[in-house]
Design an enzyme around this catalytic site. Structure first.
Site, PDB file in Angstrom:
ATOM      1  N   LYS A   1       0.833  -1.205   0.000  1.00 22.31           N
ATOM      2  CA  LYS A   1       0.000   0.000   0.000  1.00 22.31           C
ATOM      3  C   LYS A   1       0.864   1.251   0.000  1.00 22.31           C
ATOM      4  O   LYS A   1       0.646   2.202  -0.756  1.00 22.31           O
ATOM      5  CB  LYS A   1      -0.889  -0.033   1.259  1.00 22.31           C
ATOM      6  CG  LYS A   1      -2.151   0.753   1.117  1.00 22.31           C
ATOM      7  CD  LYS A   1      -3.051   0.529   2.321  1.00 22.31           C
ATOM      8  CE  LYS A   1      -3.738  -0.823   2.287  1.00 22.31           C
ATOM      9  NZ  LYS A   1      -4.150  -1.303   3.613  1.00 22.31           N
TER      10      LYS A   1
ATOM     11  N   ARG B   1      -2.799   2.653   8.638  1.00 25.59           N
ATOM     12  CA  ARG B   1      -3.149   1.381   7.974  1.00 25.59           C
ATOM     13  C   ARG B   1      -1.958   0.451   7.927  1.00 25.59           C
ATOM     14  O   ARG B   1      -0.820   0.901   7.813  1.00 25.59           O
ATOM     15  CB  ARG B   1      -3.532   1.606   6.503  1.00 25.59           C
ATOM     16  CG  ARG B   1      -4.765   2.429   6.295  1.00 25.59           C
ATOM     17  CD  ARG B   1      -4.843   2.822   4.821  1.00 25.59           C
ATOM     18  NE  ARG B   1      -5.510   4.089   4.690  1.00 25.59           N
ATOM     19  CZ  ARG B   1      -6.745   4.244   4.219  1.00 25.59           C
ATOM     20  NH1 ARG B   1      -7.415   3.212   3.798  1.00 25.59           N
ATOM     21  NH2 ARG B   1      -7.285   5.435   4.157  1.00 25.59           N
TER      22      ARG B   1
ATOM     23  N   GLY C   1      -6.454 -10.919   7.240  1.00 24.03           N
ATOM     24  CA  GLY C   1      -6.216 -11.524   8.549  1.00 24.03           C
ATOM     25  C   GLY C   1      -5.436 -10.590   9.451  1.00 24.03           C
ATOM     26  O   GLY C   1      -5.421 -10.740  10.662  1.00 24.03           O
TER      27      GLY C   1
ATOM     28  N   MET D   1      -4.532  -6.657  10.963  1.00 18.46           N
ATOM     29  CA  MET D   1      -5.268  -5.446  11.273  1.00 18.46           C
ATOM     30  C   MET D   1      -5.238  -4.495  10.082  1.00 18.46           C
ATOM     31  O   MET D   1      -4.243  -4.438   9.374  1.00 18.46           O
ATOM     32  CB  MET D   1      -4.569  -4.805  12.455  1.00 18.46           C
ATOM     33  CG  MET D   1      -5.291  -3.640  12.970  1.00 18.46           C
ATOM     34  SD  MET D   1      -4.161  -2.735  14.002  1.00 18.46           S
ATOM     35  CE  MET D   1      -4.263  -1.202  13.177  1.00 18.46           C
TER      36      MET D   1
ATOM     37  N   ARG E   1      -5.745   0.794  -7.521  1.00 20.08           N
ATOM     38  CA  ARG E   1      -5.317  -0.615  -7.647  1.00 20.08           C
ATOM     39  C   ARG E   1      -5.907  -1.171  -8.931  1.00 20.08           C
ATOM     40  O   ARG E   1      -6.842  -0.571  -9.492  1.00 20.08           O
ATOM     41  CB  ARG E   1      -5.787  -1.433  -6.453  1.00 20.08           C
ATOM     42  CG  ARG E   1      -7.264  -1.373  -6.269  1.00 20.08           C
ATOM     43  CD  ARG E   1      -7.686  -2.062  -5.005  1.00 20.08           C
ATOM     44  NE  ARG E   1      -9.047  -1.659  -4.674  1.00 20.08           N
ATOM     45  CZ  ARG E   1      -9.617  -1.844  -3.520  1.00 20.08           C
ATOM     46  NH1 ARG E   1      -8.963  -2.387  -2.548  1.00 20.08           N
ATOM     47  NH2 ARG E   1     -10.860  -1.477  -3.306  1.00 20.08           N
TER      48      ARG E   1
ATOM     49  N   HIS F   1     -16.724 -39.856 -10.980  1.00 16.11           N
ATOM     50  CA  HIS F   1     -17.257 -40.059 -12.323  1.00 16.11           C
ATOM     51  C   HIS F   1     -18.107 -38.882 -12.778  1.00 16.11           C
ATOM     52  O   HIS F   1     -17.943 -38.350 -13.875  1.00 16.11           O
ATOM     53  CB  HIS F   1     -18.083 -41.356 -12.326  1.00 16.11           C
ATOM     54  CG  HIS F   1     -18.753 -41.643 -13.629  1.00 16.11           C
ATOM     55  ND1 HIS F   1     -20.038 -41.238 -13.912  1.00 16.11           N
ATOM     56  CD2 HIS F   1     -18.283 -42.231 -14.746  1.00 16.11           C
ATOM     57  CE1 HIS F   1     -20.340 -41.603 -15.141  1.00 16.11           C
ATOM     58  NE2 HIS F   1     -19.293 -42.220 -15.668  1.00 16.11           N
TER      59      HIS F   1
ATOM     60  N   SER G   1       2.540 -40.785 -19.472  1.00 14.21           N
ATOM     61  CA  SER G   1       1.430 -39.855 -19.292  1.00 14.21           C
ATOM     62  C   SER G   1       0.987 -39.974 -17.834  1.00 14.21           C
ATOM     63  O   SER G   1       0.538 -41.042 -17.399  1.00 14.21           O
ATOM     64  CB  SER G   1       0.286 -40.223 -20.238  1.00 14.21           C
ATOM     65  OG  SER G   1      -0.827 -39.432 -19.933  1.00 14.21           O
TER      66      SER G   1
ATOM     67  N   CYS H   1      -2.432 -36.263 -17.959  1.00 15.17           N
ATOM     68  CA  CYS H   1      -3.804 -36.359 -18.476  1.00 15.17           C
ATOM     69  C   CYS H   1      -4.843 -36.437 -17.362  1.00 15.17           C
ATOM     70  O   CYS H   1      -6.013 -36.624 -17.626  1.00 15.17           O
ATOM     71  CB  CYS H   1      -3.935 -37.528 -19.440  1.00 15.17           C
ATOM     72  SG  CYS H   1      -3.736 -39.109 -18.617  1.00 15.17           S
TER      73      CYS H   1
ATOM     74  N   TYR I   1       3.257 -31.798 -22.541  1.00 13.53           N
ATOM     75  CA  TYR I   1       1.867 -31.380 -22.722  1.00 13.53           C
ATOM     76  C   TYR I   1       1.033 -31.589 -21.465  1.00 13.53           C
ATOM     77  O   TYR I   1       1.435 -32.326 -20.569  1.00 13.53           O
ATOM     78  CB  TYR I   1       1.210 -32.126 -23.900  1.00 13.53           C
ATOM     79  CG  TYR I   1       0.996 -33.603 -23.656  1.00 13.53           C
ATOM     80  CD1 TYR I   1      -0.146 -34.069 -23.006  1.00 13.53           C
ATOM     81  CD2 TYR I   1       1.932 -34.536 -24.072  1.00 13.53           C
ATOM     82  CE1 TYR I   1      -0.334 -35.419 -22.775  1.00 13.53           C
ATOM     83  CE2 TYR I   1       1.762 -35.887 -23.848  1.00 13.53           C
ATOM     84  CZ  TYR I   1       0.619 -36.330 -23.196  1.00 13.53           C
ATOM     85  OH  TYR I   1       0.438 -37.658 -22.945  1.00 13.53           O
TER      86      TYR I   1
END
Ligand code: PEP
Ligand code: MG
Length: 856
Positions: free
Chosen positions: A21, A90, A99, A101, A322, A436, A744, A811, A831
């Site tokens: 910040k 802040r 979480g 302050m 932001r 499934h 694979s 896969c 892949y």
């Protein structure tokens, strides 16, 4: 060494020292924007505080004091003076960390400064209100007091005047803390700084860091900034605006504001804010200045900005900027527009796409206006992304073509395929992310909720109960596959199509990635969908899914019920013809792209008839008594089928099954080739655990293929490889690589077997693991890089040590998960393969992974 900096003293120190910040505010100050004055207590100071046993050293206290004096000089106001300086305090860690302050406003107020401010602002009501709010916030955040107790006091005593409330507040503070409420502004600031430092180590923050792998040594910064007031007079106001429309992506300022108001008034909704466009008429100079700054910030950060601003007496201040949150279609449009406007390059455009929300573009969302305020009946797991509305049906056979239906089942089995394909969405009571129901629904691009244990189905009476609500068959429900919510009644849907902008982004991604993106496709239709979305091959064709079509299932059952090889061979001969037809159609649709076909995997019992009616049909079909069939069903039952007689183990006991499949695949490939279709064929053997097992099956398959070549007097190239689904296979991957053309990774089973965690049953308790923060993500959804990943990485290295060029891919369902894709990319895999509808997401994730990898 310096620990505390005025904004103007800390240009370029970066967020590790200033916190996120703070660094942002400093950067805005550096480029000359109107930012209220302020200073930053750096993360260095925080670490110094921890080193000093959670005490501010004298030097640090002196430095704070000195900096506050500098701030007074800069602002021309004084803490505790007649022109009082009020500040906000802040927290600001280097990475955003919920979480901890957050914010206290209006520090610097006490009875004396309140009076001075009343004189200055000429608004007693306002000053006392912010004073009251300050004591509440300070007491709650710094001392952890219950704000409800304060609210009660206010409610009962406001009628006696604000000063009475303030007096009682301070009494309460003293009673609860045994300390007087700090009147000295400097003391207020020091206490706030200390409590922000302490909040770095509170339990929630520690858990958050642990889960997100954030270094606990970073510490937090503290931003102290002069308050500006949007409610000073009618030349003051406050607002929030985006530099582009966050819902459509259109390039115009989008936002709202209120005159004579503070930020909270916009959020609280007590007054209706004005469209930002009206500001042009009300305060034209301020509006023009805002538009200029908005564009400047957008260009500076190279992204659409979400800006908070305040106007105090005709002067504009920027409080925060932001990167703005946006809808998935806005994200795509903004990325394309900003690249085409020359504001950013393509890489930055690619990084702007959020792979978490991108699926909404294909799978739809609820209309925002229609879902607002609706309460869900209950919740399951997000099995497959999307939303759906339809009539509840509890049995697959009753799903009719053309009707909008939500199929609700305890669990789905392959027999439900037809019902699932006709339904708009699917809900199951049991099962997790790789059950499934989820796998098949994802493959169909259909919304699905799994593991909704709140549902109790009463099938015979045609209803289900969910958290005390009775839902009848035929009632309309709406389901949300992104978060697992189920609603009674219809909610309007919104679905966007693949548009030109998205196609452009996908093209950039394709030019910018290393991983090939394949699809898990079991039918010729799947293939067409995947290719349309950009799939570059098939990484997994689960042959057994072809077995469940009406004409084939009886043949399959005949084969399984067979008591000896002769009977089985007869059934297999019929199946050969049907399988050949399927494969041929797929080869044609693939048109030369690589196609990896997996030989039969599931345990036999999955294919067996489950109802009396089906047993009767089978009895007639194979001409055997129903008793005979029932006995075979009992014989085939296993205690633990997922670790039982499945995968390549079926081929050790019944080699003729894989022989038939190999023949069907090779013959159909040769026929396709003869007809001018290019074929790039891979075949793989599932659930391999040992090298001798693999060699035995490989020999049987190769000898069948050799025979087929001889009979047909023709040859075709193919590769025969293994799935890596068992820890043992990974540990001896070098031995397997000697025999296997490729690996694979079946990460669904590999996760199941590494964790010893049932992919179907774990849903019952993994939710609790998440709630209790023992795990942050379901390992069946996102790869466990520390455990399962270690095995994958080891096998990858062992495999490549034997065959450096070996193709290695994934896969399992993780092949469509962006976080997992990033990991697989980091291992240098060839892949990933995922359901056809996730292919665009995987393409974007692969490109983003490459960009991140290059950035280091
Ligand atoms: C796997 O186990 O990851 C895999 C792809 O196979 P299946 O899901 O069919 O068991
Ligand atoms: Mg598997």
């Amino acid at each position: 060494m310096k620990n505390i900096y005025l904004f103007k003293e800390s240009y370029n120190l970066g967020k590790m020292i200033l916190g996120g910040k703070g660094a942002n505010l400093v950067e805005m100050k550096r480029i000359g924007l109107p930012i209220p004055n302020g200073l930053i207590v750096s993360t260095l100071a925080c670490n110094e505080y921890f080193k000093n046993q959670n005490n501010l050293s004298l030097t640090l206290k002196d430095e704070i004091k000195g900096s506050l004096i500098k701030l007074e000089k800069e602002t021309g106001k004084q803490f505790g003076g007649s022109n009082p300086l009020l500040v906000s305090v802040r927290s600001g860690a280097p990475v955003s960390m919920p979480g901890m302050m957050d914010t206290i406003l209006n520090l610097g107020l006490n009875d004396k400064t309140a009076k001075a401010l009343i004189v200055k602002m000429n608004d007693e009501k306002f000053v006392y209100e912010i004073y009251i709010r300050f004591i509440e916030m300070f007491s709650e955040i710094v001392k952890g007091l219950d704000k409800e107790k304060f609210h009660e006091i206010k409610e009962e005593n406001l009628k006696y005047g604000a000063t009475k409330v303030i007096e009682l507040y301070k009494d309460l503070y003293e009673k609860e803390t045994n300390e007087k409420f700090p009147e000295n502004p400097e003391e207020q600031v020091v206490m706030a700084i200390e409590s922000i430092f302490n909040s770095w180590n509170n339990e929630r923050a520690e858990i958050y860091r642990e889960i997100h792998n954030i270094d606990s040594k970073m510490g937090t910064g503290v931003v102290i900034q002069e308050m500006v007031f949007g409610n000073l007079n009618n030349l003051s106001g406050t607002g929030v605006a985006f530099t582009r429309n966050p819902s459509t992506g259109e390039n115009i300022i989008f936002g709202e504001y209120l005159l004579e108001a503070q930020g909270e008034d916009i959020v609280a909704g007590t007054r209706t804010p004005e469209n930002i466009a009206h500001l042009q008429a009300q305060l034209p100079n301020v509006y023009d200045e805002f538009v200029r700054i908005a564009k400047l910030l957008e260009n500076h950060y190279g992204d659409m900005q979400d800006i908070e601003f305040t106007i105090e007496n005709g002067k504009l201040y920027i409080l925060q900027t932001r990167n703005g949150k946006r809808s998935p279609n806005a994200a795509v449009k903004i990325a394309v527009d900003m690249v085409e406007e020359g504001v950013i390059n393509k890489e930055k455009g690619i990084m702007m796409i959020d792979t978490e929300t991108l699926p909404q573009l294909f799978n739809g969302t609820f209309e925002e206006g229609d879902i607002a305020g609706k309460k869900s009946l209950g919740k399951g797991l997000p099995g497959s992304a999307g939303v759906a509305v339809g009539k509840v049906i509890l049995s697959s056979e009753r799903v009719k073509e053309g009707e909008s239906v939500i199929l609700v089942r305890t669990e789905t089995s392959p027999e439900d395929i037809k019902g699932m394909s006709l339904a708009k969405g699917i809900v199951t009571v049991k099962g997790g992310a790789t059950s499934h129901g989820a796998v098949v629904a994802r493959g169909m691009g259909k919304c699905c909720i799994t593991g909704c244990e709140d549902i109790k189905i009463d099938k015979s009476n045609q209803f289900f109960m969910i958290n005390g609500v009775k839902v009848l068959e035929g009632d309309i429900i709406s389901i949300d596959g992104y978060n697992g919510d189920i609603y009674l009644g219809e909610i309007k849907l919104r679905r966007d199509e693949m548009n030109g902008d998205l196609e452009k982004v996908l093209e950039w991604c394709k030019e910018n990635k290393d991983l090939e993106i394949r699809m898990n496709a079991d039918t010729p239709t799947d293939v067409l969908v995947g290719i349309k979305f950009g799939a570059e091959g098939i990484g997994l064709c689960r042959t057994e899914h072809m077995f469940f079509e009406e004409e084939k299932i009886w043949n399959v059952r005949e084969m399984i019920i067979a008591e000896n090889k002769e009977e089985r061979d007869l059934a297999l001969e019929k199946l050969l013809i049907l399988q050949k037809k399927d494969f041929k159609e797929m080869f044609v649709n693939m048109a030369g792209l690589p196609m990896n076909i997996r030989l039969l995997d599931p345990p036999f019992h999955e294919f067996l008839p489950k109802t009396e009616k089906d047993v009767n049909i089978l009895s007639k079909y194979i001409n055997k008594s129903t008793e005979h069939i029932e006995t075979r069903i009992k014989e085939l039952k296993e205690e633990n089928p997922m670790l039982g007689h499945r995968g390549c183990r079926l081929a050790v006991t019944f080699p003729e099954i894989y022989e038939m499949q190999a023949r069907a695949i090779i013959e159909s490939a040769m026929e396709s080739k003869d007809e001018g279709v290019n074929v790039d064929l891979e075949m793989m053997i599932p659930f391999v655990g040992g090298i001798s097992e693999f060699k035995y099956i490989k020999e049987r398959i190769e000898s069948t293929i050799k025979k087929t070549f001889e009979e047909k007097k023709e040859k075709i190239d193919y590769k025969l490889g293994t799935m890596m689904e068992l820890p043992r296979a990974c540990l001896i991957a070098n031995e397997i690589a000697e025999e296997s053309a490729f690996f694979s990774f079946g990460t669904n089973d590999l996760t199941q077997t590494t964790y010893g965690l049932s992919r179907d049953d774990s849903v019952k308790f993994l939710g609790e693991y998440k709630n209790k923060k023992i795990i942050s993500r379901d390992p069946f959804q996102s790869i466990d890089t520390r455990g399962v990943g270690k095995l994958i990485s080891l096998a990858n290295d062992l495999g490549k040590s034997v065959k450096p060029e070996m193709k290695i891919g994934v896969c399992g369902e993780h092949g469509g998960d962006p976080k997992s894709i990033e990991y697989f990319n980091s291992l240098g895999m060839s892949y990933v393969s995922c359901s056809p509808y996730r292919v665009p997401i995987a393409i974007v994730a692969a490109a983003q992974s490459k960009i991140l990898k290059l950035r280091g």
